[in-house]
Design a protein around this motif. Structure first.
Motif, mmCIF file in Angstrom:
data_model
loop_
_atom_site.group_PDB
_atom_site.id
_atom_site.type_symbol
_atom_site.label_atom_id
_atom_site.label_comp_id
_atom_site.label_asym_id
_atom_site.label_seq_id
_atom_site.Cartn_x
_atom_site.Cartn_y
_atom_site.Cartn_z
ATOM 1 N N GLY A 310 0.783 -0.988 -0.074
ATOM 2 C CA GLY A 310 0.057 0.250 -0.148
ATOM 3 C C GLY A 310 0.763 1.264 -0.047
ATOM 4 O O GLY A 310 0.574 2.288 -0.719
ATOM 5 N N ALA A 311 1.895 1.242 0.856
ATOM 6 C CA ALA A 311 2.599 2.308 0.864
ATOM 7 C C ALA A 311 3.506 2.651 -0.564
ATOM 8 O O ALA A 311 3.750 3.681 -1.031
ATOM 9 N N LEU A 312 3.732 1.633 -1.366
ATOM 10 C CA LEU A 312 4.359 1.792 -2.535
ATOM 11 C C LEU A 312 3.580 2.327 -3.713
ATOM 12 O O LEU A 312 3.823 2.406 -4.870
ATOM 13 N N GLY A 313 2.245 2.304 -3.338
ATOM 14 C CA GLY A 313 1.336 2.876 -4.340
ATOM 15 C C GLY A 313 0.392 1.714 -5.321
ATOM 16 O O GLY A 313 -0.187 2.073 -6.020
ATOM 17 N N TRP A 314 0.712 0.617 -4.695
ATOM 18 C CA TRP A 314 0.028 -0.575 -5.592
ATOM 19 C C TRP A 314 -1.282 -0.553 -5.119
ATOM 20 O O TRP A 314 -2.167 -1.273 -5.752
ATOM 21 N N PHE A 315 -1.730 -0.096 -3.936
ATOM 22 C CA PHE A 315 -2.974 -0.103 -3.589
ATOM 23 C C PHE A 315 -3.583 1.384 -3.502
ATOM 24 O O PHE A 315 -2.820 1.955 -3.309
ATOM 25 N N PRO A 316 -4.982 1.463 -3.452
ATOM 26 C CA PRO A 316 -5.377 2.863 -3.250
ATOM 27 C C PRO A 316 -5.113 3.308 -1.682
ATOM 28 O O PRO A 316 -5.332 2.412 -0.832
ATOM 29 N N ASN A 317 -4.398 4.496 -1.578
ATOM 30 C CA ASN A 317 -4.163 5.028 -0.230
ATOM 31 C C ASN A 317 -5.154 5.714 0.419
ATOM 32 O O ASN A 317 -5.233 6.650 0.887
ATOM 33 N N GLU A 318 -6.327 4.709 0.812
ATOM 34 C CA GLU A 318 -7.601 5.235 1.406
ATOM 35 C C GLU A 318 -7.488 4.981 2.960
ATOM 36 O O GLU A 318 -6.852 3.976 3.452
ATOM 37 N N ILE A 319 -7.737 5.946 3.656
ATOM 38 C CA ILE A 319 -7.460 5.757 5.023
ATOM 39 C C ILE A 319 -8.396 4.693 5.603
ATOM 40 O O ILE A 319 -7.697 3.860 6.638
ATOM 41 N N GLY A 320 -9.366 4.311 5.036
ATOM 42 C CA GLY A 320 -9.962 3.268 5.733
ATOM 43 C C GLY A 320 -9.417 1.990 5.486
ATOM 44 O O GLY A 320 -9.400 0.915 5.922
ATOM 45 N N PHE A 321 -8.657 1.915 4.122
ATOM 46 C CA PHE A 321 -7.859 0.646 4.023
ATOM 47 C C PHE A 321 -6.555 0.519 5.165
ATOM 48 O O PHE A 321 -6.578 -0.710 5.615
ATOM 49 N N TRP A 322 -6.120 1.632 5.290
ATOM 50 C CA TRP A 322 -5.039 1.479 6.348
ATOM 51 C C TRP A 322 -5.578 1.111 7.642
ATOM 52 O O TRP A 322 -5.027 0.272 8.482
ATOM 53 N N VAL A 323 -6.851 1.600 8.044
ATOM 54 C CA VAL A 323 -7.266 1.183 9.375
ATOM 55 C C VAL A 323 -7.560 -0.228 9.600
ATOM 56 O O VAL A 323 -7.121 -0.762 10.676
#
Length: 424
Positions: A310-323
């Motif tokens: 996710g940090a490399l930008g291969w996933f959408p950097n949505e805050i919900g994803f990170w949570v």
């Protein structure tokens, strides 16, 4: 088997019915809150306040870890001969003054010195607290006590960043240090009401810290499950500290601000609370704690790799994803740590719990002193996200290999130790 069945009948909160353990638990809650206020404030001050990068964060990690290797094993072995209650109170008072010193730190070098001194005190506090748990609860409550201890740490991962973020916004970068010092002071007042517990006479007569640590290592080598658990946790802690100090860099690479960074750390804390609660409520892992530790390690590796992707930008950097990912990451980590805490209590005596705990802390921290430096240099080359991805793969690989091979070795050593005991 009888003890296991008895443990299953104990409710998760049963140790809190004991007034003395309840007092110890409240003191730990306050201390852990101060620890996490400190964590957020240090990271944001270095990166956002002073504009430092990954190398400064690596220096901070080393300053936090080195005392557990060179101070904790020596001082905790000596301190175990004295009043445990007074040692716990003194540690809280000293940490309060050291946090006040951080308020006036105007350079990275001074800040690292105060951090080193504070963590030196903490490296004594933790083994003595383990001895307190052993003496203030019954053996059939050790699993629940370990879960509650992890619950304290993990709950403060939520409360600490939230309170710290609010303090940063309202009163500036240094305000969490002041509030943290107050928390340590109140913790000392709470622990003042603890009763004294007995200290083994052999420990009182022991005057050489090195011989105490040698005895602790001998004790570990004679218990295959304890030895395997310590070695496994040492390997995993090394990998954790390769990326742990880079969380703030991942947040910055993903375009998050300070408040969102606090939310991410808080999400890890939410998951950790859920993991500790689950481990305390459903404690079938007590029969095979090491097996559950390695299973959690494999899942943790997958989640760390996902954070890197996710940090490399291969996933959408949505805050919900990170949570969501960070909640799962925290849950797996806590579910692994609770069995290890129980293993320490179960496989030690009143005489050996302090030196074995200090030895375990020293091995874990010593193995990861180089880890933040490796992570920092790797982050300069492949970015923080790349570090997370590689470490995640290694974590799952090591946990899987340990589960397949070391468990077999453990069974052989158990048979060997049993046959030796019968011969003696």
């Amino acid at each position: 088997m009888e003890s296991v069945i008895k443990n299953k009948k104990q409710a998760f909160w049963s140790p809190l019915q004991r007034p003395q353990f309840r007092r110890l638990f409240v003191g730990q809650l306050l201390s852990d809150l101060a620890n996490w206020l400190d964590f957020v404030a240090l990271g944001t001050l270095i990166v956002y306040g002073w504009g430092q990068g990954s190398l400064a964060l690596a220096a901070l990690s080393v300053s936090m870890g080195l005392p557990w290797v060179i101070v904790g094993p020596l001082l905790s072995a000596r301190c175990s001969r004295f009043s445990g209650r007074r040692i716990l109170i003194l540690c809280d008072i000293l940490r309060a003054f050291l946090l006040l010193g951080l308020i006036w730190s105007e350079s990275l070098a001074i800040l690292l010195l105060f951090v080193f001194l504070k963590m030196s005190v903490s490296s004594v506090f933790d083994p003595i607290r383990q001895l307190a748990v052993k003496n203030l609860t019954e053996p059939d409550q050790w699993a629940q006590s370990s879960s509650l201890s992890q619950l304290s740490v993990n709950l403060m991962k939520i409360v600490g960043p939230m309170v710290g973020g609010g303090l940063l916004a309202l009163w500036g970068d240094r305000s969490p240090f002041l509030i943290g010092a107050c928390c340590y002071a109140v913790s000392a007042l709470v622990l003042f009401g603890l009763r004294e517990w007995s200290v083994p006479s052999e420990t009182k007569e022991e005057g050489n810290s090195k011989s105490v640590m040698r005895e602790a290592w001998r004790h570990v080598t004679q218990r295959p499950e304890l030895k395997a658990g310590i070695i496994y946790s040492t390997l995993l802690f090394f990998l954790v500290f390769v990326y742990d100090g880079l969380f703030v860099m991942v947040a910055k690479e993903a375009g998050m601000d300070k408040s969102q960074f606090g939310l991410i750390i808080g999400s890890v804390g939410i998951g950790s609370v859920l993991g500790a609660l689950a481990a305390g409520q459903w404690n079938g892992w007590q029969q095979h704690p090491l097996s559950r530790m390695t299973w959690s390690g494999m899942v943790t590796g997958v989640l760390v790799g996902v954070v890197g992707i996710g940090a490399l930008g291969w996933f959408p950097n949505e805050i919900g994803f990170w949570v969501i990912i960070c909640i799962l990451l925290g849950a797996c980590g806590a579910y692994s740590l609770v069995p290890f805490g129980y293993l320490l209590q179960k496989e030690t005596t009143d005489k050996t719990i302090v030196p074995v705990s200090a030895l375990s802390n020293a091995l874990q921290t010593g193995s990861m002193l180089i880890a933040p430096i490796l992570g920092a240099f790797a982050a300069e080359w492949i970015r923080a996200g790349g570090v997370f991805l590689i470490v995640g793969c290694l974590t799952s690989l090591i946990a899987g290999m340990y589960r397949l091979r070391v468990q077999r070795t453990l069974e052989k050593e158990r048979i060997l130790v049993s046959s030796t005991d019968e011969c003696l």
